[in-house]
Design a protein around this motif. Structure first.
Motif, PDB file in Angstrom:
ATOM      1  N   LEU A  34      26.210  70.695  11.905  1.00 46.86           N
ATOM      2  CA  LEU A  34      25.133  70.244  11.031  1.00 46.86           C
ATOM      3  C   LEU A  34      25.681  69.944   9.633  1.00 46.86           C
ATOM      4  O   LEU A  34      25.350  68.910   9.035  1.00 46.86           O
ATOM      5  CB  LEU A  34      24.040  71.304  10.952  1.00 46.86           C
ATOM      6  CG  LEU A  34      22.871  71.010  10.011  1.00 46.86           C
ATOM      7  CD1 LEU A  34      22.151  69.737  10.439  1.00 46.86           C
ATOM      8  CD2 LEU A  34      21.906  72.192   9.963  1.00 46.86           C
ATOM      9  N   MET A  35      26.521  70.816   9.134  1.00 49.64           N
ATOM     10  CA  MET A  35      27.122  70.598   7.819  1.00 49.64           C
ATOM     11  C   MET A  35      27.974  69.330   7.810  1.00 49.64           C
ATOM     12  O   MET A  35      27.902  68.510   6.886  1.00 49.64           O
ATOM     13  CB  MET A  35      27.966  71.817   7.426  1.00 49.64           C
ATOM     14  CG  MET A  35      27.170  73.084   7.191  1.00 49.64           C
ATOM     15  SD  MET A  35      28.229  74.537   6.934  1.00 49.64           S
ATOM     16  CE  MET A  35      29.145  74.000   5.484  1.00 49.64           C
ATOM     17  N   ALA A  36      28.767  69.144   8.867  1.00 50.27           N
ATOM     18  CA  ALA A  36      29.645  67.980   8.933  1.00 50.27           C
ATOM     19  C   ALA A  36      28.846  66.693   9.073  1.00 50.27           C
ATOM     20  O   ALA A  36      29.185  65.662   8.479  1.00 50.27           O
ATOM     21  CB  ALA A  36      30.613  68.121  10.102  1.00 50.27           C
ATOM     22  N   TRP A  37      27.749  66.716   9.859  1.00 42.96           N
ATOM     23  CA  TRP A  37      26.939  65.505  10.034  1.00 42.96           C
ATOM     24  C   TRP A  37      26.231  65.129   8.735  1.00 42.96           C
ATOM     25  O   TRP A  37      26.164  63.946   8.368  1.00 42.96           O
ATOM     26  CB  TRP A  37      25.906  65.719  11.138  1.00 42.96           C
ATOM     27  CG  TRP A  37      24.937  64.576  11.238  1.00 42.96           C
ATOM     28  CD1 TRP A  37      25.207  63.291  11.587  1.00 42.96           C
ATOM     29  CD2 TRP A  37      23.541  64.629  10.921  1.00 42.96           C
ATOM     30  NE1 TRP A  37      24.076  62.527  11.532  1.00 42.96           N
ATOM     31  CE2 TRP A  37      23.029  63.319  11.127  1.00 42.96           C
ATOM     32  CE3 TRP A  37      22.678  65.627  10.507  1.00 42.96           C
ATOM     33  CZ2 TRP A  37      21.690  63.009  10.924  1.00 42.96           C
ATOM     34  CZ3 TRP A  37      21.351  65.327  10.318  1.00 42.96           C
ATOM     35  CH2 TRP A  37      20.874  64.027  10.515  1.00 42.96           C
ATOM     36  N   LEU A  38      25.716  66.125   8.020  1.00 42.32           N
ATOM     37  CA  LEU A  38      25.042  65.846   6.742  1.00 42.32           C
ATOM     38  C   LEU A  38      26.007  65.210   5.739  1.00 42.32           C
ATOM     39  O   LEU A  38      25.606  64.380   4.914  1.00 42.32           O
ATOM     40  CB  LEU A  38      24.455  67.135   6.169  1.00 42.32           C
ATOM     41  CG  LEU A  38      23.260  67.726   6.925  1.00 42.32           C
ATOM     42  CD1 LEU A  38      22.877  69.078   6.344  1.00 42.32           C
ATOM     43  CD2 LEU A  38      22.073  66.770   6.904  1.00 42.32           C
ATOM     44  N   MET A  39      27.276  65.558   5.826  1.00 40.64           N
ATOM     45  CA  MET A  39      28.267  65.025   4.900  1.00 40.64           C
ATOM     46  C   MET A  39      28.810  63.668   5.337  1.00 40.64           C
ATOM     47  O   MET A  39      29.172  62.835   4.515  1.00 40.64           O
ATOM     48  CB  MET A  39      29.422  66.012   4.734  1.00 40.64           C
ATOM     49  CG  MET A  39      29.011  67.341   4.122  1.00 40.64           C
ATOM     50  SD  MET A  39      30.396  68.475   3.900  1.00 40.64           S
ATOM     51  CE  MET A  39      31.316  67.602   2.625  1.00 40.64           C
ATOM     52  N   SER A  40      28.867  63.429   6.675  1.00 40.45           N
ATOM     53  CA  SER A  40      29.494  62.200   7.166  1.00 40.45           C
ATOM     54  C   SER A  40      28.498  61.130   7.595  1.00 40.45           C
ATOM     55  O   SER A  40      28.783  59.938   7.501  1.00 40.45           O
ATOM     56  CB  SER A  40      30.413  62.521   8.355  1.00 40.45           C
ATOM     57  OG  SER A  40      29.648  62.931   9.476  1.00 40.45           O
ATOM     58  N   GLY A  41      27.333  61.542   8.123  1.00 35.95           N
ATOM     59  CA  GLY A  41      26.360  60.581   8.626  1.00 35.95           C
ATOM     60  C   GLY A  41      26.782  59.910   9.915  1.00 35.95           C
ATOM     61  O   GLY A  41      26.204  58.901  10.319  1.00 35.95           O
ATOM     62  N   SER A  42      27.762  60.451  10.620  1.00 36.22           N
ATOM     63  CA  SER A  42      28.284  59.842  11.844  1.00 36.22           C
ATOM     64  C   SER A  42      27.296  59.972  12.993  1.00 36.22           C
ATOM     65  O   SER A  42      26.776  61.054  13.277  1.00 36.22           O
ATOM     66  CB  SER A  42      29.605  60.519  12.233  1.00 36.22           C
ATOM     67  OG  SER A  42      29.976  60.184  13.546  1.00 36.22           O
ATOM     68  N   ALA A  43      27.046  58.848  13.689  1.00 39.00           N
ATOM     69  CA  ALA A  43      26.141  58.874  14.838  1.00 39.00           C
ATOM     70  C   ALA A  43      26.741  59.651  15.998  1.00 39.00           C
ATOM     71  O   ALA A  43      26.042  60.366  16.718  1.00 39.00           O
ATOM     72  CB  ALA A  43      25.815  57.442  15.277  1.00 39.00           C
ATOM     73  N   SER A  44      28.050  59.497  16.194  1.00 37.09           N
ATOM     74  CA  SER A  44      28.680  60.231  17.289  1.00 37.09           C
ATOM     75  C   SER A  44      28.684  61.724  17.006  1.00 37.09           C
ATOM     76  O   SER A  44      28.531  62.548  17.915  1.00 37.09           O
ATOM     77  CB  SER A  44      30.111  59.731  17.523  1.00 37.09           C
ATOM     78  OG  SER A  44      30.883  59.828  16.350  1.00 37.09           O
ATOM     79  N   LEU A  45      28.836  62.100  15.729  1.00 35.64           N
ATOM     80  CA  LEU A  45      28.770  63.509  15.370  1.00 35.64           C
ATOM     81  C   LEU A  45      27.349  64.035  15.536  1.00 35.64           C
ATOM     82  O   LEU A  45      27.137  65.183  15.934  1.00 35.64           O
ATOM     83  CB  LEU A  45      29.253  63.715  13.931  1.00 35.64           C
ATOM     84  CG  LEU A  45      29.478  65.163  13.477  1.00 35.64           C
ATOM     85  CD1 LEU A  45      30.423  65.885  14.435  1.00 35.64           C
ATOM     86  CD2 LEU A  45      30.029  65.190  12.064  1.00 35.64           C
ATOM     87  N   LEU A  46      26.360  63.173  15.256  1.00 41.76           N
ATOM     88  CA  LEU A  46      24.968  63.545  15.517  1.00 41.76           C
ATOM     89  C   LEU A  46      24.778  63.791  17.009  1.00 41.76           C
ATOM     90  O   LEU A  46      24.062  64.715  17.416  1.00 41.76           O
ATOM     91  CB  LEU A  46      24.021  62.444  15.038  1.00 41.76           C
ATOM     92  CG  LEU A  46      22.535  62.626  15.396  1.00 41.76           C
ATOM     93  CD1 LEU A  46      21.987  63.917  14.783  1.00 41.76           C
ATOM     94  CD2 LEU A  46      21.722  61.418  14.940  1.00 41.76           C
TER      95      LEU A  46
END
Length: 295
Positions: A32-44
């Motif tokens: 969650l922390m990484a997605w909020l910082m990167s906005g990556s769809a694959s990370l989502l």
């Protein structure tokens, strides 16, 4: 490998479910922390899968404890079917998440957005791979010891999570070099992978709820145990099913019609003992049929 006793089964089940919840919670926080910082769809997509893993782990945690309860006045056959029922619920959750992820990935393909903080995303994905491998080691041993379908299904989630984290790393690195479409494509690919996995899990759960026969290998082992006594002249109306860790077996055996009732009972009881020695906790019903032995 010898089947686990009910005590061993309970011990492995509790260890595997607790470890699964702990790892799922840890991965959700970091992703969650990484997605909020990167906005990556694959990370989502990877975060979505971890959320579903956590939901599945919680369902397993409760359902498997229900399945471990002994039979009572209201559930004379035990509570074993709580396990495939939990698997069916998991499959529904996972299929829904796959559809949501498919829409998100398609939107990102149509309108690509360059992800930021790529380093964070890659680092979290590597951490997730290490944590998941540790959990899978525990789950592999638990499945080998218990044969639990719910733990096997949970392990399937986390094996797919390994692939997803690898896909996230590739997508983030490719996006850093201008290939932004890879991010959305990875999300779509993950959605299809999750969806097919959910379908397989749901199909297996339905088969268990409909009392599908035990595996052919188990049936052959049980039949060999029944016919190991020369006093058993034949076998028919043989049926099996699984409910959690409990194997249910019913059969008719042919015995010499000249045997006394006491001797016939002893032979049938010995059949039960042989089966239960190889399949601890098995529920066995033996019906004795008279058979005329020709001189």
């Amino acid at each position: 490998m010898a089947r686990a006793t009910p005590e061993q089964y309970e011990s492995w089940i509790k260890l595997a479910t607790r470890a699964s919840i702990a790892v799922a919670t840890l991965l959700i926080i970091t992703k969650l922390m990484a997605w909020l910082m990167s906005g990556s769809a694959s990370l989502l997509g990877s975060l979505t899968d971890s959320l579903m893993d956590a939901a599945a782990s919680l369902i397993n945690f409760y359902a498997l404890r229900v399945a471990l309860r002994p039979a009572d006045d209201h559930h004379r056959w035990g509570h074993g079917k709580a396990e495939p029922l939990a698997t069916l619920v998991q499959a529904g959750f996972i299929l829904g998440s796959a559809l949501l992820l498919l829409f998100a990935g398609t939107e990102r393909l149509i309108s690509p957005v360059p992800p930021s903080a790529t380093g964070w995303g890659v680092g979290v994905s590597i951490f997730a791979i290490v944590a998941t491998l540790a959990l899978l080691t525990i789950q592999k041993k638990a499945v080998a010891a218990t044969g639990s379908t719910a733990i096997a299904a949970d392990a399937l989630h986390y094996r797919s999570d390994l692939l997803m984290n690898v896909a996230v790393i590739i997508a983030l690195i490719m996006a850093a070099y201008g290939f932004w479409w890879v991010d959305g494509a990875a999300a779509v690919g993950i959605a299809f992978y999750i969806g097919f996995g959910a379908w397989g899990l749901g199909k297996e759960a339905v088969n268990l709820l409909l009392d599908r026969e035990a595996d052919a290998e188990v049936q052959q082992q049980v039949q060999a145990l029944i016919l190991a006594d020369d006093n058993v002249l034949g076998l028919h109306d043989f049926r099996t099913r699984m409910a959690g860790n409990t194997l249910f077996v019913q059969m008719h055996i042919d015995l010499d019609s000249n045997l006394s009732l006491l001797k016939a009972h002893d032979i049938a009881h010995a059949v039960e003992d042989r089966i239960q020695s190889q399949f601890p906790g098995a529920d066995v019903i033996v019906h004795q049929d008279p058979h005329t032995v020709e001189a």
